[in-house]
Structures are given as structure tokens and as C-alpha cells.
Design an enzyme around this catalytic site. Structure first.
Site, PDB file in Angstrom:
ATOM      1  N   GLU A 354       0.878  -1.218  -0.190  1.00  0.00           N
ATOM      2  CA  GLU A 354      -0.088  -0.152  -0.039  1.00  0.00           C
ATOM      3  C   GLU A 354       0.594   1.326   0.211  1.00  0.00           C
ATOM      4  OE1 GLU A 354       0.812  -0.898   4.405  1.00  0.00           O
ATOM      5  OE2 GLU A 354       0.139  -2.104   2.479  1.00  0.00           O
ATOM      6  N   ASP A 396      23.693  16.214 -30.557  1.00  0.00           N
ATOM      7  CA  ASP A 396      24.305  17.057 -31.375  1.00  0.00           C
ATOM      8  C   ASP A 396      25.796  17.367 -31.098  1.00  0.00           C
ATOM      9  OD1 ASP A 396      24.711  18.465 -33.576  1.00  0.00           O
ATOM     10  OD2 ASP A 396      23.076  20.146 -33.165  1.00  0.00           O
ATOM     11  N   ASP A 664      18.217  20.615 -29.563  1.00  0.00           N
ATOM     12  CA  ASP A 664      17.596  21.848 -29.318  1.00  0.00           C
ATOM     13  C   ASP A 664      16.980  22.674 -30.578  1.00  0.00           C
ATOM     14  OD1 ASP A 664      19.810  22.846 -30.571  1.00  0.00           O
ATOM     15  OD2 ASP A 664      20.674  23.944 -28.959  1.00  0.00           O
ATOM     16  N   ASP A 668      15.611  18.475 -34.759  1.00  0.00           N
ATOM     17  CA  ASP A 668      15.632  17.565 -33.736  1.00  0.00           C
ATOM     18  C   ASP A 668      14.365  16.917 -32.966  1.00  0.00           C
ATOM     19  OD1 ASP A 668      18.628  17.817 -33.464  1.00  0.00           O
ATOM     20  OD2 ASP A 668      18.662  19.354 -32.282  1.00  0.00           O
ATOM     21  N   ASN A 732       6.807 -13.331   6.423  1.00  0.00           N
ATOM     22  CA  ASN A 732       5.473 -13.246   7.465  1.00  0.00           C
ATOM     23  C   ASN A 732       4.563 -14.394   7.293  1.00  0.00           C
ATOM     24  OD1 ASN A 732       6.534 -11.036   8.867  1.00  0.00           O
ATOM     25  ND2 ASN A 732       5.493  -9.557   8.355  1.00  0.00           N
ATOM     26  N   ASN A 757       2.198  -3.751  10.725  1.00  0.00           N
ATOM     27  CA  ASN A 757       2.234  -3.058   9.068  1.00  0.00           C
ATOM     28  C   ASN A 757       2.363  -1.631   9.220  1.00  0.00           C
ATOM     29  OD1 ASN A 757       2.285  -3.923   6.324  1.00  0.00           O
ATOM     30  ND2 ASN A 757       0.291  -2.727   6.257  1.00  0.00           N
ATOM     31  N   ASP A 761       5.437   0.205   7.892  1.00  0.00           N
ATOM     32  CA  ASP A 761       5.447   1.319   6.699  1.00  0.00           C
ATOM     33  C   ASP A 761       6.134   2.566   7.168  1.00  0.00           C
ATOM     34  OD1 ASP A 761       4.053  -0.498   4.993  1.00  0.00           O
ATOM     35  OD2 ASP A 761       2.090   0.241   5.511  1.00  0.00           O
TER      36      ASP A 761
END
Length: 921
Positions: A354, A396, A664, A668, A732, A757, A761
Site C-alpha cells: 500500500e 548534437d 535543441d 531535432d 511473514n 504493518n 510502513d
């Protein structure tokens, strides 16, 4: 091709949706294309464009409340209040409440809410509060992080927003005079001035000045044009540019796309120049109308998005397999199916990644901010990972390998002898041309002493101009000298100028251009090229003063008078930058339209060696198989057209490379769109900046190398989270299956799993700010879901071994072997499980010995330490009864320390084995 053009060209106008972000793409490009072809726009809009095309200019300006000198600032503001900003109507940020809903409506949070509702219905208020808190905190973290990311991205995009050149009448001295001008524009015209304004600020009535390289910022009626060619494949699918004029020649035109004096928002000027008046903005443009008629869709997933999605579904599929196993195993062995269901749901929540969207988003945002400090602006956050995965960079030569400053080194006659006449002719050509002035023109115009000698204002008058285009590769101006004759002065690439010449001049003598003289001319220019000079040929032709308009056909029977040669020396930083890129596994290939001799010399000077340059003519003759081999064998490609550059980029991608293209210029744009990651600079033409994913504020390969390293750091930190989550989750669940099979009670309550959990997290929130080992950024990195699955199978059972040891200790040593003592058992595993889950963050973040050979970031170390302290406090403190836990005896903790030490030693040994066999990343 047209569809690809639309896809990239409007990247700045529409949002994309990435993992953890909710920028939705607002246009279905294929639908847009089909709608454009079938002309599905409101009849009123089409009729309005036809009316604007057929009206007399003065009448049109009067109807729009404008003037040939443009609008004043106050007029524009007043019109904007009525018409709105010049953006497509859907291009709006999500409101905070809509964004909050998007952050919540993930399957994982919906699952948590369902668990909270079940707990409430079963009058388990404690579980309801804990689960509800987890939902609120998880969504809040995601919302805040993404909001910050959106704000940062918007600020970065604002830095590279495009502008349009408009005419603005000087503001009145006070508001009353300004208001008077607004209503009496024809009676009180004021002098106009050029102004650069954001495209979003344009309003109907604005007078816009267009030149080669500009994007058309709105639907406009052309008032004056000189050889104006516009690429409008985005609207019509026409592959070639179309010429636009100031007058509509076909009076009965019924299709807006066929109008010859209307240019459309989002198309771009290929060559020529024009003055136009804006007749429609935002949703009132042809493009805006089409956008409203198609269904919104997401952009095709990038390599980054596809990789993240594969990993996420790997974990989710694992959850769908393991949760039912836990349900049935506990249901049959314990007999309490309700409790077994809640436990299985808790396992499902514990298995779901999550935090993946939040971790990915915050990591990318952090990378974008870090890159901005290195003068790299990220327009699309997902591009950061592609930056790190890049293994071939096409660039280039001019301004990248060399200094962004061209010096006029020599001006010679056809035989290579210095000549002031050639410099004077080149100066007049550059002085009078109105198209896109390149660095060569700037270098010529820097010779101010020539301006004083020629005195163009007194001695010359510009008659006409034949603008530059990429097919002819030359441009001409026609000037009248003392009104007694016209002189056409043509300047451009040597071969293209020679193709238009029939004679050469040496001193006062003019000779026919014979094959022998042509060979001698080419020998002189080749010698200049070998000295590293860029050679531009200059030719002229005297004409009687009988005409005022000239075209391409007049560029014939010219007399070659000499050359102007330019020096663009390599940057001092180029060689170390190329060495640094090579050290990080990035091959550099030079793709240029320049001469192969000049290009090869510059490349040799900076250490980029190649036996022979591949020319555009060679690319033209090659089959796809031959080109695929050539792009691998060679590093220098010269005299390329835009189509050649695009084809080379696609060939590299077909060979399995992640290709970056840095450019540029107008030529291109196609290659920028074709590359995995388009890189441009803030000084680039509009079309190049729109096609790019990343904008450099400094045109330097060294800056690019720093960006590559930052992209790889970002990817490495994301991969850490995924590996930690995958291995920890698998361990787990394996432990739960073992415990459920042999223990007569639940090894941990659903509430315990959820709290554990949640704490786990929190321990990972600081991963985006973690340090990254040097070897992890040495080579390009790509997603490999199969490798992650293998990693999970190797490292997950390691933690399960020590979970089982903990079960044995709690069962036999502490007597937690009956239902009456299950709280003690659950408390013991709660602490040990959280400790190993938190330690895995440090064990898996590096292949080295953690803390000693590789130090974590300060934020990550502080976060994990705090979570471990909280994990011990919950069973041992005054809140233990609230969480259905109990204090553990003091003798538990020495055993816990031994278990954790054994876990770290075995994990480190497994890392060494795994690295030797499969590599670490």
C-alpha cells in the site's frame, strides 16, 4: 507518425498519470486524430474560422476590438476576463477533495475500510480505531506527499513555459487614457513594441509574430506572410508542411482545415515568417474543440510504469494466493471461521504494497528537486527512471561537445585567400534576414566595423528574402544598392550553394565553374574543414531592378565568391564528461547535420574515437538490418537530416537500448519524440522544448552525467522498498502458515498484524532520502520483476527461520503453549517480527555490511530506530492492554538479541551467496 507527433507535442498541455500520481491524460490521441480527419468540430467554430479567413483584415481587427499595432496590456486583460486563459479547458489541476479521493480509492485502503467496518459491527472498537487510523494516516501521507510533488512539478514546468511574441501598444499614462484607447483604438493608435508573453495569456485580437521554430500558440488569421510553411500533421495527417498565405484564394472553402490563411494551435512553423492575429484561444480553438469530443485515456505505459505495475501485481497475486490458504488453514484447525476470516484479511492487508505509490511518488519528487539544483528540470517525473536506465545518449555536436559560442575565424575567396568582399556580402545576408538567426549569423553580425563601412541604412535597401529551409540548406536576401541594381546574396552549406552556382569569382575575374574548378573548390573547403572550421559558402548574382518579389527559382546561375569559416572549439568539460558517462555505462553517439570532417576532428579532440563517420547518404541506402549493425559499430553520424536522426534513434531502441536524445533545434524534434527520453535546453526552439521530457538549464554533458547519477539513485531507492516489502511479506506469511498449522491459537491477532504493518510502513517513509552505494549507480538499471520474485524466495524464508525459533522459545521457554497464555506468545512474536522487519530495511538496502561498510541516510536511521522503540514500548508500556498485548519478562530480551544477531549474520551470508550467483541489482 502524426499520432506520435500529437502525443509528444502536447506533453506540456496535458497531464499524464503515473504510479502514485493522479495527473490524468485528458486527450485520447487516436480519437483526436480521427476526429480531426472526420472534421468533428462544432459548426459554429468552423464557420467562425471561415469567416475570419474571408474577412478583410481591417474588418476582422475591428470585430475583434484590435488594431494593426496590437492590443494594449489593459485591453488584453479585459478580453482575458471574458474569454479565459489560452489553455484547453480540461487542463486544470485536480481540486484538493478530488485528489484526496484519488489517494483513498486504492484497493488496499478500501480493504482496510472494510476491515474497520467489520470490526465496528462486531463491537471491537479498539480494532476499529487502529484500523481506521491506519487508513487515515496512510491516505494523509500519500495526499501530502503527492500534493508536494504536484506543486514542485508545476513550479518546474512553469520555469520552462513557452512564450509567444506579440505586438503591445505602449501603456497609457493612466487608467482613464487606457480605457479611452480601448474604445477608440482607431482614433488614438499608439506606437507598438514587441513583447514576450506566456502562451496562456494570449487573447483574441493579439497580433502575433511567427518565425521558423515557433509553435502556433492559438488559432490565428495570417495578416502578412513570407514563405510561411507550417507542419500541421497533428490536425490533418499531411506528412509535408503546407504553405500559408495572407489571402484565402479559394472563396468557397467549407472545410476549416483547408483554409490557406488560418494557422492552428499546436502546429508549428517550419520555415518563413508571418504576422497573424489571434481569432480563437483555449477551448475555442480547433484543437480545443477536438479535445472536448474525445474520451480521456491514459498514455501508453512507459518502461518505468510498466515495471512498477508488474512488480505491484506480483505482490498482489501473491496476496490472492496466500490469504485464502491462511483462511482455510486457521478455519479448519481453530474452528472459528469469523476470527480466521479477520486474520486472513489482516494478512491480505499486510501483504499489499500500500505504500508503493507514496514511496515511488516521493522518491521521484525528491529526485526532481535534486535534479533542479543541478540545473535539470523534469517535465515528467517518470522520466527520471528512464534517465537512470539510459545506456545510449545521442547528441548534437554544436553547443554540446563544443562551446556554445561560434567565432568567425576566416573569410576567404574561392581559393582560400583572405577577402573582405566575402565578409561584407555575408554581413548583408545575415543583417537583412528575418528568419531564425543561428549562431553563425550572430558571429557574422558581431563584426560591427563592417556595419560602419557598409552603412546599410544609407547605401542599401532590402528588396526581398528567400528564407532558409532544410531541403535547400541555404537562404538568400535581395538588396538594392543605390537603387540602380539588385544583388541576390545567397549563403548556406557548400554543396547546396555549389549546386546553384554556374561560375566563380577570383578578384575581379569571373570564370565558369568547370569540373576542374569544382574539384579545386572542394579541395579548399576540405582543407578548411580539416582545420576544424565550419565552412559556409557565399554566392551572389546581380539583377536588374525590375522586380520586387523573389523566390527559390531565382537561386540559380549564381557566382561563388568565397567562404566564411567558423570555429567552435570544444568545451573544456567535454572530455571529462564523456569519460564520466562511459564510466557509468552510457555510450555517447554524435548525430549531427554538420560536415563529417569537422565533426570527426572535434570528436577526436574530446576523446570520442571512430574509424569513420557514417553519413546521411549512407543511412539512406541502408536496410534496417544494416542500420542496426551500423548504430552499434559507429559513434559518429554526420550530414544527417531530421528523418535520419529519428531512424537512428529507432534502430538503437530496436536493438534493446534505452536511448536518450539531446537536441535543441527544429530538426531535432522528430528524434526527441522517438527517444525513450528527450532532453532539450531552455534556449531551444519551442517545438524542441515541447517534445522533450527533461530540460537542461545548462547545455553541458557534465550536467547530464549528474542527472544520470541522480536518476539511478532514485531507481535504487525505489528498488530497495520493493525488495524489502516482497521479502518481508513472504517471510511473514510463511511464518503464519507454519504457526497456524501447529499452534492451537492465532499466532497474532488481526489488530497486531495491522499495527505492525503500520509501524513497518512508517519505518520506510525515509527511503527516498537514503544514501546509495556507488556501485549501484555505476551501470544502467532496468526493471526485472523476475529478479524481484527470485529475491523474495531467497530472503523471505530467512526471517521465517528466526520467527520459528521465536515460536519455539515462547512455547517451551516461557510456557506460552495454551490459549490462556496466547497474549504472551503474541507479544513475543509481535516484538521479534517488527524487529526483523525493521532490520531488513538496513540489511537489504545494501549488499555490503550495513552500518559499517554502508551507512544509511540520517532520516532512515532515525525513523527505523524510533519505530523499533515504539514496537518495544507497546507491549511493555501502559498501552499494552489496549492493544491486547502484555509485558514480557526481562529474560526475553537477551534471547531476542541473540535471535536478531543470528538473523543479521544469516542474512548477510545469504546476500553474499545471492550476489555471487545472480548479482545484487
Amino acid at each position: 507518425m502524426a499520432l506520435t507527433f500529437v502525443n509528444e507535442l502536447f506533453a506540456g498541455f496535458v497531464r499524464t498519470r503515473g504510479i502514485g500520481r493522479h495527473f490524468r491524460r485528458l486527450l485520447m490521441l487516436e480519437g483526436l486524430r480521427e476526429a480531426a480527419i472526420s472534421k468533428e468540430v462544432p459548426p459554429s467554430l468552423a464557420q467562425g474560422l471561415i469567416q475570419a479567413a474571408t474577412e478583410e483584415p481591417d474588418a476582422l481587427l475591428a470585430r475583434l476590438g484590435s488594431h494593426s499595432d496590437g492590443l494594449s496590456g489593459l485591453q488584453a486583460d479585459a478580453i482575458r476576463e471574458r474569454t479565459g486563459a489560452n489553455v484547453v479547458e480540461q487542463d486544470k489541476p485536480l481540486s484538493w477533495w478530488a485528489h484526496l479521493w484519488h489517494c483513498y480509492k486504492t484497493p488496499f485502503d478500501v480493504l482496510l475500510t472494510l476491515l474497520a467496518a467489520i470490526s465496528y459491527l462486531t463491537e471491537d472498537m479498539k480494532a476499529t480505531v487502529v484500523i481506521g487510523s491506519m487508513v487515515v494516516i496512510s491516505v494523509a501521507i500519500r495526499f501530502v506527499q503527492e500534493r508536494k510533488s504536484h506543486i514542485a512539478a508545476d513550479k518546474l514546468k512553469a520555469m520552462v513555459s513557452n512564450t509567444a511574441t506579440v505586438l503591445r501598444r505602449d501603456p497609457a499614462k493612466d487608467i482613464e487614457q487606457e480605457a479611452l484607447v480601448y474604445f477608440e483604438v482607431q482614433l488614438h493608435p499608439k506606437p507598438s513594441r514587441k513583447a514576450e508573453v506566456p502562451m496562456a495569456s494570449l487573447v483574441p485580437g493579439d497580433i502575433v509574430l511567427l518565425s521558423a521554430g515557433d509553435m502556433i500558440p492559438a488559432d490565428c488569421r495570417v495578416l502578412a506572410a513570407k514563405d510561411l510553411f507550417v507542419a500541421q500533421a497533428a490536425m490533418t495527417g499531411e506528412s509535408l508542411p503546407v504553405e500559408k498565405f495572407a489571402r484565402q484564394r479559394e472563396a468557397r472553402a467549407t472545410n476549416a482545415l483547408d483554409l490557406e490563411n488560418i494557422v492552428f494551435m499546436g502546429t508549428n512553423v517550419v520555415s518563413g515568417s508571418a504576422t497573424a492575429v489571434v481569432v480563437g484561444t483555449g477551448p475555442a480553438t480547433y484543437f480545443g474543440a477536438l479535445a472536448q469530443r474525445v474520451t480521456a485515456t491514459d498514455r501508453a505505459p512507459t518502461q518505468f510504469q510498466a515495471g512498477v505495475n508488474k512488480v505491484a501485481w506480483l505482490l498482489i497475486r501473491f496476496m490472492f494466493v496466500m490469504s485464502p490458504l491462511v483462511l482455510f488453514l486457521n478455519g479448519f484447525t481453530k474452528g472459528d471461521w469469523t476470527e480466521a476470516f479477520l486474520f486472513a484479511m489482516s494478512i491480505a492487508v499486510g501483504l499489499t504494497p500500500e505504500m508503493l505509490p507514496m514511496i515511488v511518488t516521493s522518491t521521484l519528487a525528491k529526485g526532481a528537486v535534486a535534479l533542479s539544483r543541478r540545473k535539470v528540470i523534469v517535465k515528467r517525473l517518470d522520466a527520471i527512471q528512464n534517465f537512470g536506465a539510459m545506456d545510449v545518449l545521442c547528441t548534437d555536436k554544436t553547443g554540446t561537445l563544443t562551446q556554445d559560442k561560434i567565432f568567425l575565424s576566416r573569410h576567404t575567396d574561392v581559393w582560400g585567400e583572405d577577402s573582405d568582399d566575402v565578409l561584407e556580402a555575408a554581413y548583408l545576408n545575415s543583417y537583412y534576414q528575418t528568419g531564425l538567426k543561428n549562431l553563425l549569423d550572430v558571429a557574422v553580425l558581431e563584426h560591427s566595423e563592417i556595419h560602419k563601412e557598409l552603412n546599410p541604412a544609407s547605401n542599401f535597401r532590402k528588396v526581398d528574402e528567400i528564407p532558409f529551409d532544410f531541403q535547400r540548406r541555404r537562404m538568400s536576401v535581395v538588396v538594392a544598392e543605390h537603387e540602380d541594381h539588385h544583388v541576390l546574396i545567397c549563403k548556406g552549406a557548400v554543396e547546396e550553394i555549389l549546386a546553384a552556382c554556374s561560375s566563380v569569382r577570383h578578384g575581379d575575374a569571373v570564370e565558369a565553374l568547370t569540373p576542374a574548378l569544382l574539384q579545386r573548390v572542394r579541395s579548399v573547403t576540405a582543407g578548411l574543414n580539416e582545420d576544424g572550421l565550419r565552412v559556409v559558402a557565399v554566392a551572389s548574382k546581380e539583377l536588374p531592378p525590375t522586380q520586387e518579389a523573389y523566390g527559390i527559382a531565382d537561386e540559380s546561375d549564381l557566382t561563388l565568391i568565397g567562404y566564411v569559416s567558423f570555429l567552435d572549439p570544444p568545451k573544456e568539460s567535454t572530455r571529462p564528461a564523456l569519460e564520466a558517462l562511459a564510466a557509468h555505462g552510457v555510450k555517447v553517439k554524435v548525430l549531427t547535420g554538420d560536415n563529417e570532417l569537422v565533426t570527426s576532428k572535434i570528436c577526436r579532440e574530446v576523446g570520442l574515437l571512430d574509424q569513420a563517420a557514417v553519413l546521411g547518404s549512407d543511412v539512406e541506402r541502408m536496410s534496417e538490418e544494416e542500420l542496426a549493425a551500423a548504430v552499434e559499430a559507429h559513434a559518429i553520424f554526420a550530414k544527417l537530416t531530421p528523418a535520419h536522426k529519428e531512424r537512428i534513434v529507432r534502430a538503437l531502441k530496436a536493438n534493446g537500448h534505452v536511448v536518450g536524445f539531446m537536441g535543441d533545434g527544429i530538426n531535432d524534434a522528430a528524434a526527441l519524440r522517438a527517444a525513450d527520453i528527450g532532453i532539450s535546453v531552455d534556449s531551444a526552439v519551442d517545438i524542441a522544448k515541447e517534445a522533450a521530457d527533461i530540460i537542461l538549464l545548462e547545455k553541458s554533458l557534465m550536467v547530464l552525467e549528474e542527472g544520470v547519477v541522480e536518476g539511478r539513485k532514485t531507481f535504487a531507492n525505489m528498488l530497495k522498498y520493493i525488495k524489502m516489502t516482497a521479502s518481508s511479506n513472504f517471510g511473514n506469511v510463511f511464518s503464519v502458515l507454519v504457526a497456524s498449522a501447529f499452534i492451537p491459537f492465532l499466532p497474532m491477532l488481526p489488530m497486531h498484524l495491522l499495527v505492525q504493518n503500520l509501524l513497518y510502513d512508517f519505518s520506510q517513509i525515509a527511503i527516498p532520502f537514503d544514501n546509495v552505494d556507488d556501485e549501484l549507480v555505476k551501470d544502467p538499471q532496468k526493471w526485472n520483476p523476475a529478479d524481484i520474485g527470485r529475491f523474495m524466495l531467497f530472503f523471505g524464508p530467512v526471517s521465517s527461520i528466526f520467527d520459528i525459533v521465536t515460536f519455539v522459545v515462547m512455547w517451551f521457554v516461557f510456557g506460552a503453549n495454551s490459549t490462556e497464555h496466547q497474549t504472551l506468545f503474541q507479544s513475543g512474536w509481535f516484538i521479534e517480527g517488527l524487529m526483523t522487519q525493521t532490520l531488513v530495511v538496513h540489511m537489504i538496502r545494501t549488499r555490503k555490511i550495513p552500518f559499517l561498510q554502508s551507512r544509511p541516510g540520517a532520516a532512515l536511521l532515525a525513523g527505523t530506530t524510533a519505530i523499533m522503540a515504539v514496537g518495544i514500548f507497546l507491549p511493555m508500556g501502559p498501552l499494552s492492554h489496549y492493544f491486547k498485548l502484555q509485558a514480557l519478562p526481562a529474560s526475553y530480551f537477551p534471547m531476542l538479541a541473540a535471535i536478531l544477531l543470528g538473523y543479521m549474520v544469516l542474512t548477510q551470508a545469504m546476500k553474499a551467496f545471492y550476489t555471487r550467483r545472480y548479482g545484487w541489482q
